[in-house]
Design a protein around this motif. Sequence first.
Motif, mmCIF file in Angstrom:
data_model
loop_
_atom_site.group_PDB
_atom_site.id
_atom_site.type_symbol
_atom_site.label_atom_id
_atom_site.label_comp_id
_atom_site.label_asym_id
_atom_site.label_seq_id
_atom_site.Cartn_x
_atom_site.Cartn_y
_atom_site.Cartn_z
ATOM 1 N N UNK A 210 2.210 -9.569 8.600
ATOM 2 C CA UNK A 210 1.156 -8.939 7.794
ATOM 3 C C UNK A 210 1.593 -8.723 6.347
ATOM 4 N N UNK A 211 0.576 -8.662 5.451
ATOM 5 C CA UNK A 211 0.875 -8.518 4.026
ATOM 6 C C UNK A 211 1.677 -7.248 3.751
ATOM 7 N N UNK A 212 1.362 -6.134 4.426
ATOM 8 C CA UNK A 212 2.069 -4.881 4.166
ATOM 9 C C UNK A 212 3.554 -5.007 4.465
ATOM 10 N N UNK A 213 3.885 -5.719 5.543
ATOM 11 C CA UNK A 213 5.299 -5.906 5.879
ATOM 12 C C UNK A 213 5.984 -6.813 4.856
ATOM 13 N N UNK A 214 5.256 -7.831 4.390
ATOM 14 C CA UNK A 214 5.820 -8.688 3.342
ATOM 15 C C UNK A 214 6.093 -7.880 2.085
ATOM 16 N N UNK A 215 5.144 -7.037 1.696
ATOM 17 C CA UNK A 215 5.315 -6.233 0.487
ATOM 18 C C UNK A 215 6.507 -5.289 0.640
ATOM 19 N N UNK A 216 6.651 -4.678 1.819
ATOM 20 C CA UNK A 216 7.780 -3.773 2.037
ATOM 21 C C UNK A 216 9.113 -4.482 1.922
ATOM 22 N N UNK A 217 9.234 -5.664 2.547
ATOM 23 C CA UNK A 217 10.491 -6.408 2.482
ATOM 24 C C UNK A 217 10.757 -6.921 1.069
ATOM 25 N N UNK A 218 9.724 -7.481 0.427
ATOM 26 C CA UNK A 218 9.904 -7.994 -0.929
ATOM 27 C C UNK A 218 10.233 -6.880 -1.907
ATOM 28 N N UNK A 219 9.660 -5.696 -1.701
ATOM 29 C CA UNK A 219 9.964 -4.557 -2.576
ATOM 30 C C UNK A 219 11.433 -4.176 -2.469
ATOM 31 N N UNK A 220 11.950 -4.150 -1.240
ATOM 32 C CA UNK A 220 13.369 -3.811 -1.055
ATOM 33 C C UNK A 220 14.262 -4.868 -1.700
ATOM 34 N N UNK A 221 13.916 -6.137 -1.556
ATOM 35 C CA UNK A 221 14.730 -7.204 -2.129
ATOM 36 C C UNK A 221 14.718 -7.163 -3.654
ATOM 37 N N UNK A 222 13.546 -6.974 -4.247
ATOM 38 C CA UNK A 222 13.466 -6.964 -5.704
ATOM 39 C C UNK A 222 14.024 -5.680 -6.302
ATOM 40 N N UNK A 223 14.233 -4.666 -5.463
ATOM 41 C CA UNK A 223 14.793 -3.403 -5.959
ATOM 42 C C UNK A 223 16.307 -3.426 -6.063
ATOM 43 N N UNK A 224 16.958 -4.486 -5.590
ATOM 44 C CA UNK A 224 18.429 -4.527 -5.588
ATOM 45 C C UNK A 224 19.046 -4.277 -6.967
ATOM 46 N N UNK A 225 18.575 -4.913 -8.045
ATOM 47 C CA UNK A 225 19.198 -4.646 -9.348
ATOM 48 C C UNK A 225 19.070 -3.192 -9.772
ATOM 49 N N UNK A 226 17.864 -2.598 -9.577
ATOM 50 C CA UNK A 226 17.658 -1.207 -9.977
ATOM 51 C C UNK A 226 18.508 -0.267 -9.139
ATOM 52 N N UNK A 227 18.551 -0.508 -7.823
ATOM 53 C CA UNK A 227 19.360 0.334 -6.959
ATOM 54 C C UNK A 227 20.837 0.239 -7.305
#
Length: 386
Positions: A2-19
């Motif tokens: 589902x799109x919501x799960x994709x958004x959750x996973x992609x958000x975590x991946x793209x957050x790596x530099x900020x984290x």
Amino acid sequence: MPMKKWIGLLALLTAFPALSTSMYLPAIPSLVRNWQEPLWFINLTLVGFFVVYSSFLLVYGPFSDRFGRRPLLKIGIGFYVVASFLCALSPNAISLIAFRMIQAAGGASASSLALAVSRDVFDARDREKVLAYLGVVVALAPMLSPVIGGWIIARFSWQWIFVILGGMGLIAFLGVHRMPETLRQTSQTPRTKFLSNYGHLIRNRRYMGLTLVVSLGSIPIFSFIAASSDIYITQIGLSEQVYGYFFGFNAMALMLGAFVCTRLNRLISSRDIITMGFIGLIIGGTWLILTPQDSPWDLALPMFVISFASGLSRPPSNNLVLEQVNRGAGAAASFLMFSLMTSGAAAMWFGSLNWNDKIQVLGIMAAASGVAGLVCWLVMRKTSDL
């Protein structure tokens, strides 16, 4: 999936530099004192991270076009997790710099291939919406992580910051392990010519021009990241925890800008939103130059405008760049992130120098990059029919 799960996973991946950067920022002044090293040397843990990070972005993209997104993500995140725990064990600045570079080499897979995965899974219209939602979610990372970092330092020690980063990496690894492979057709480029897609990109004038424009817009944000802890903690005298609140205030502006973008693109074109973003950089930079600098708000409020403008224009800018390629989406996403991080690393180094008035320097950088980006963008719109 589902799109919501994709958004959750992609958000975590793209957050790596900020984290990997903002949670660690409150510790920098204390490391300068404890290890008796100058600020520019300790900041090599940031600059070195972004230099290696941006270099490895160029590797993951074309390799993922050949072997798939999922295996490259698992390898990269695995290195990130191990390096994070090694950072927690660092006895001195040199070892921390070295382990941070390994951390960067692994973490580069996450944000680079997250863009490629979004290109694989969503069509152009849905992708712009997803990128805007990701901008809202991902902005929570730099907004909350320095606050969390300040709490950790106050109650435990800076080493626990990297333990937590390693734990977040493990969560991302499990998410990638469960996701399906998104690349429908692998590249047939011979193994000896994995990087040949970059030759096609370099000859793509629209893609290269837009990548340059987007990179100009990221300069003031990266410079602020490098200089903010020294200004707020060392120069103004705030505690690590209060610094985290002020940094989070500016990070909230990024999230707010991305959120407004999701609403504004229903009313005006994405091209006009990009124009508004550069105008915002000019306004915020000019405000910084003219501010009396009597309180921390004299930095926070103009930077709020700059951060909001960046968050507003980033989703349509990134999407417009990716629209310029028909093949090799992994390489295109990697080169875009490489350009953003390389220009960002240069801005961080420049902002770390021993300036007498770092706030004025930040203002000049924001205004100059806003003017340069706006001029280049308007010329491209006129000459390339964007």
